[in-house]
Motif scaffolding. Structure first.
Motif, mmCIF file in Angstrom:
data_model
loop_
_atom_site.group_PDB
_atom_site.id
_atom_site.type_symbol
_atom_site.label_atom_id
_atom_site.label_comp_id
_atom_site.label_asym_id
_atom_site.label_seq_id
_atom_site.Cartn_x
_atom_site.Cartn_y
_atom_site.Cartn_z
ATOM 1 N N UNK A 1 3.860 4.628 6.627
ATOM 2 C CA UNK A 1 2.745 4.994 7.124
ATOM 3 C C UNK A 1 1.519 5.242 6.516
ATOM 4 N N UNK A 2 1.354 4.915 5.454
ATOM 5 C CA UNK A 2 0.425 4.640 4.531
ATOM 6 C C UNK A 2 0.034 3.445 5.419
ATOM 7 N N UNK B 1 0.442 12.616 -8.878
ATOM 8 C CA UNK B 1 1.361 11.626 -8.989
ATOM 9 C C UNK B 1 1.434 11.046 -7.733
ATOM 10 N N UNK B 2 0.188 10.529 -6.876
ATOM 11 C CA UNK B 2 0.745 9.336 -5.894
ATOM 12 C C UNK B 2 -0.875 8.711 -6.221
ATOM 13 N N UNK C 1 -3.556 1.145 -2.624
ATOM 14 C CA UNK C 1 -3.343 2.279 -2.247
ATOM 15 C C UNK C 1 -1.632 2.187 -1.156
ATOM 16 N N UNK C 2 -1.403 1.383 -0.179
ATOM 17 C CA UNK C 2 -0.247 1.172 0.702
ATOM 18 C C UNK C 2 1.487 1.336 -0.296
ATOM 19 N N UNK C 3 1.318 0.761 -1.219
ATOM 20 C CA UNK C 3 2.775 0.301 -1.781
ATOM 21 C C UNK C 3 2.870 2.054 -3.022
ATOM 22 N N UNK D 1 -4.509 8.878 0.888
ATOM 23 C CA UNK D 1 -5.363 7.287 0.739
ATOM 24 C C UNK D 1 -6.404 6.230 2.161
ATOM 25 N N UNK D 2 -6.840 6.999 2.733
ATOM 26 C CA UNK D 2 -7.719 6.747 3.819
ATOM 27 C C UNK D 2 -9.266 6.288 2.718
ATOM 28 N N UNK D 3 -9.303 7.851 2.160
ATOM 29 C CA UNK D 3 -10.654 7.723 0.669
ATOM 30 C C UNK D 3 -10.130 6.416 -0.166
#
Length: 738
Positions: free
Chosen positions: A361-362, A606-607, A625-627, A682-684
């Protein structure tokens, strides 16, 4: 910080039985103290600095008999005449019996007071107590229904309203519903009944301690009943969530091959660091309610903050001790068919995060970062549109279910007397020495547009009490205008009488509360945002991440407010939730902003801490960001669903205000977790790249590094996974670039 938390967790792990015994002792002591104190929460509102409060204080000092709580008693007949001899005799006996109820100073007979509707179908009586609503005993309220049995036996319908009245028994236990849903989510997440039960059991230690503490404090100070509900929501949700984050890390370390003691310490040093900053964000936001200057909000905020603080202590001490009891069993998976699916995901998270669903998803979000940002922000903006129609107030009995006696009393009064009888104003005229003075003031008020009637209730001790009936209901904007108009025209109304007027009563109090909350909202928001900005800047050592977090919070809060207005104010949820369209609870915006800001900071920490952890290891911003998002997605999703389920369970509570709070919190949490933190963040971060982590050189010299991602702990302990015999290029695959 990570090193200290590592040591603390290791100590609790080794001294597991001592730690468990200490917490059991704390809970038992709290229960005993609460039982001895006999404290009881209440819904009394004291609003220092408002005119309604000044009127209440003056009555208490000079006319205490009129300052006590009261119950409105509505007598009605479906057919016939309420003034018939048989009905009058039965009602007279009921009023006499009401006057003999403990704590009752007087019971007003509707026929003597002339409170009979024009159609002679309804009569209004009242009961006045020698105490404020908070001090009226439950045993006293329980005597009201038996006291009117004579009237009911004669075929007269009797309903109760006002500040004190018999409330219907609560049906389903909302907390139990939320816990049951949370247990199901945890079972599906961890694939184990043992692991699923641990966060719930540990959360109860903190929750019970806090609830007993609130009960004990209620014996010495006023604590709003809603404070218990808010504290319960946060105690359960935060307590479970914090334990879940540390438990997920502990299981991951066990699956990597670490020994239980080392895994417990590492989990506390990494996930525990995130939990500390997440909890501090919530606590700061809740303590920020103190700047509003309204006592019941201050106590509510402090009680909820104490609940979160205890949840944090439980997560850092009792949870590692529980790991010591369970050992490697915490990482075992159930053989039940429904729970087996969690096993591959758990092992993949520990050994090959690239294959996680969250990582996929990421990766999709990162590749389409610009469209995702644009569409996401626009969608949340649309959800925010209803906020423009928000009408703040204190929902009255008209928002209750028709199964509630207060709602039936409200409807009967409105239908047969007019809406204004449910929102009577209490005008206190000071420096009045003669009934003639009081009557002249009353006559002047009766000529004010919007006043249906005005009458002098009592004149004594140089003070007069004047009952003013508006032409509109208590929640009608025209009634608010009337209160302000009387106050603005005070000089003209007092002219030639020598009196000094104060407008009070429940309706005026609610209007003053809404006005004060509206004025305090900007100050509160600035204070909380500023403090949280400093905290997040310290945690992540960058300015961009906190700014992004605040923007995301505003989007989530806007969507929650918009949904609340549509469902509760516009009435879109009337049939589904069993509610009546009503005003937005005046203190909901401040409470929601406080809690939402804290919870949004939770998920942000957390993220983003996972993303920073990967960036520190690899130096590749987009890969990080992805992982990082992928590794945190499963547990953040579970935590958000658990928290939302706790909040949604309160929608089943009988009180409409609790329904409103629970619904708004649930929407806010779900939007913030899934739309903002797992999609827009994640997008930002992918758009910003390495710039997201920029900070000036002087920042490193003067601001200490809390090591929230546990980098120094890993360096000290060694970051290699035990038994990891993969080839070097495979072992360090995380350093490759996308």
């Amino acid at each position: 910080m990570s090193t200290y938390l590592y040591r603390l967790a290791r100590w609790c792990f080794r001294n597991r039985w001592k730690t468990l015994a200490a917490w059991v002792a704390v809970v038992l002591a709290a229960v005993v103290i609460a039982g001895v104190s006999g404290g009881k929460t209440n819904d009394a509102l004291t609003i220092p600095g408002t005119e309604a409060q000044q009127a209440a204080t003056l009555l208490k000092d000079r006319l205490p008999a009129a300052s006590g709580a009261s119950t409105q008693v509505v007598f009605a007949v479906k057919d016939g005449d309420i003034t018939s001899a048989a009905h009058q005799a039965a009602i007279d006996r009921a009023v006499t019996a009401l006057g003999k109820v403990s704590q009752v100073t007087s019971a007003t007979n509707p026929f003597q007071a002339g409170a009979v509707s024009p159609d002679k179908r309804v009569a209004l009586g009242s009961v006045t107590y020698n105490a404020q609503a908070a001090e009226v005993r439950t045993s006293t309220v329980d005597q009201l229904a038996p006291a009117v049995s004579a009237a009911r036996d004669a075929g007269v319908q009797v309903e109760f309203g006002g500040a004190v009245y018999p409330k219907a028994a609560v049906g389903a236990n909302s907390e139990a519903i939320g816990i049951a849903v949370a247990l199901v989510i945890l079972c599906l997440t961890f694939g184990s009944l043992v692991a699923a039960g641990l966060p719930i059991i540990t959360a109860f230690f903190g929750l019970i301690t806090t609830m007993m503490g609130i009960t004990a404090l209620a014996a010495v100070t006023d604590i709003a009943s809603s404070a218990t509900s808010v504290a319960t929501m946060l105690g359960l949700s935060c307590g479970i969530d914090y334990a879940v984050f540390i438990l997920a890390r502990y299981r991951s370390y066990l699956l990597e091959g670490h020994e239980p003691g080392d895994a417990a310490g590492r989990a506390a040093g990494t996930a525990g660091s995130s939990v500390v900053f997440a909890a501090l964000s919530v606590i700061i936001a809740l303590c920020g309610l103190s700047v509003v200057g309204i006592p019941f909000l201050t106590t509510m905020g402090l009680a909820a903050a104490a609940t979160v603080a205890l949840a944090l202590l439980v997560a850092l001490t009792l949870v590692p001790a529980a790991f010591g009891v369970l050992g490697k069993r915490a990482a075992r998976f159930s053989r039940l068919p429904l729970l087996r699916r969690a096993a591959p995901a758990g092992r993949t998270a520990a050994t090959d995060p690239d294959r996680l669903a969250g990582t996929r998803w990421a990766r999709w979000v990162v590749r389409r970062r610009i469209p995702v940002l644009v569409i996401g922000v626009l969608a949340l903006g649309v959800l925010t549109v209803p906020v423009a129609s928000m009408d703040l107030g204190i929902p009255g009995s008209n928002s209750l279910s028709t199964s509630d006696t207060s709602r039936r009393a409200y409807d009967l009064t409105t239908a047969h007397f007019g809406p204004g009888y449910n929102g009577a104003l209490t005008v206190v005229a000071d420096d009045v020495t003669t009934p003639g003075q009081a009557q002249r003031v009353s006559d002047a008020i009766s000529k004010v547009p919007g006043v249906a009637s005005s009458s002098v209730a009592v004149t004594t001790n140089d003070i007069a009490l004047i009952n003013v009936i508006p032409t509109t209901g208590p929640n009608d904007p025209a009634t608010t205008d009337l209160v302000h108009h009387i106050r603005d025209q005070r000089t003209a109304l007092e002219a030639g009488t020598g009196a000094h007027l104060l407008v009070g009563g429940l309706t005026a109090t609610n209007i003053d509360v809404s006005a004060k909350l509206g004025g305090a909202l900007p100050i509160f928001l600035f204070t909380v945002v500023a403090l949280a900005f400093v905290l997040l800047t310290f945690a992540f050592r960058t300015i961009i991440v906190p700014i992004k977090s605040i923007i995301g919070f505003l989007l989530s809060a806007g969507a929650a407010f918009g949904a609340q207005v549509a469902v509760f104010q516009w009435g879109w949820g009337k049939s589904l939730l069993g509610i009546e369209p009503t005003q937005t609870l005046s203190f909901l915006p401040i409470i929601l902003l406080a809690i939402m800001f804290g919870l949004s900071s939770d998920y942000e920490v957390f993220v983003v801490s996972r993303i920073k952890e990967q960036f520190t290891r690899t130096g590749d911003a987009r890969r990080a960001v992805t992982l990082g998002t992928g590794q945190s997605a499963r547990v953040v999703s579970a935590a958000a669903l658990i928290m939302a389920s706790i909040f949604v369970s309160f929608v089943f509570a009988p009180e409409p205000t609790i329904k409103e709070i629970g619904f708004s919190f649930a929407v806010g949490v779900l939007v913030d977790a899934f739309v903002v933190r797992l999609t827009l963040v994640p997008a930002a971060m992918a758009v910003l790249g390495a710039k997201a982590w920029y900070h000036p050189r002087w920042f490193s010299r003067y601001v200490p590094d809390p090591d929230i991602e546990g980098e120094r702990l890993d360096d000290k302990l060694g970051d290699d996974r035990p038994g990891d015999d993969r080839p070097g290029d495979e072992k360090h695959r995380l350093t490759t670039h996308v």
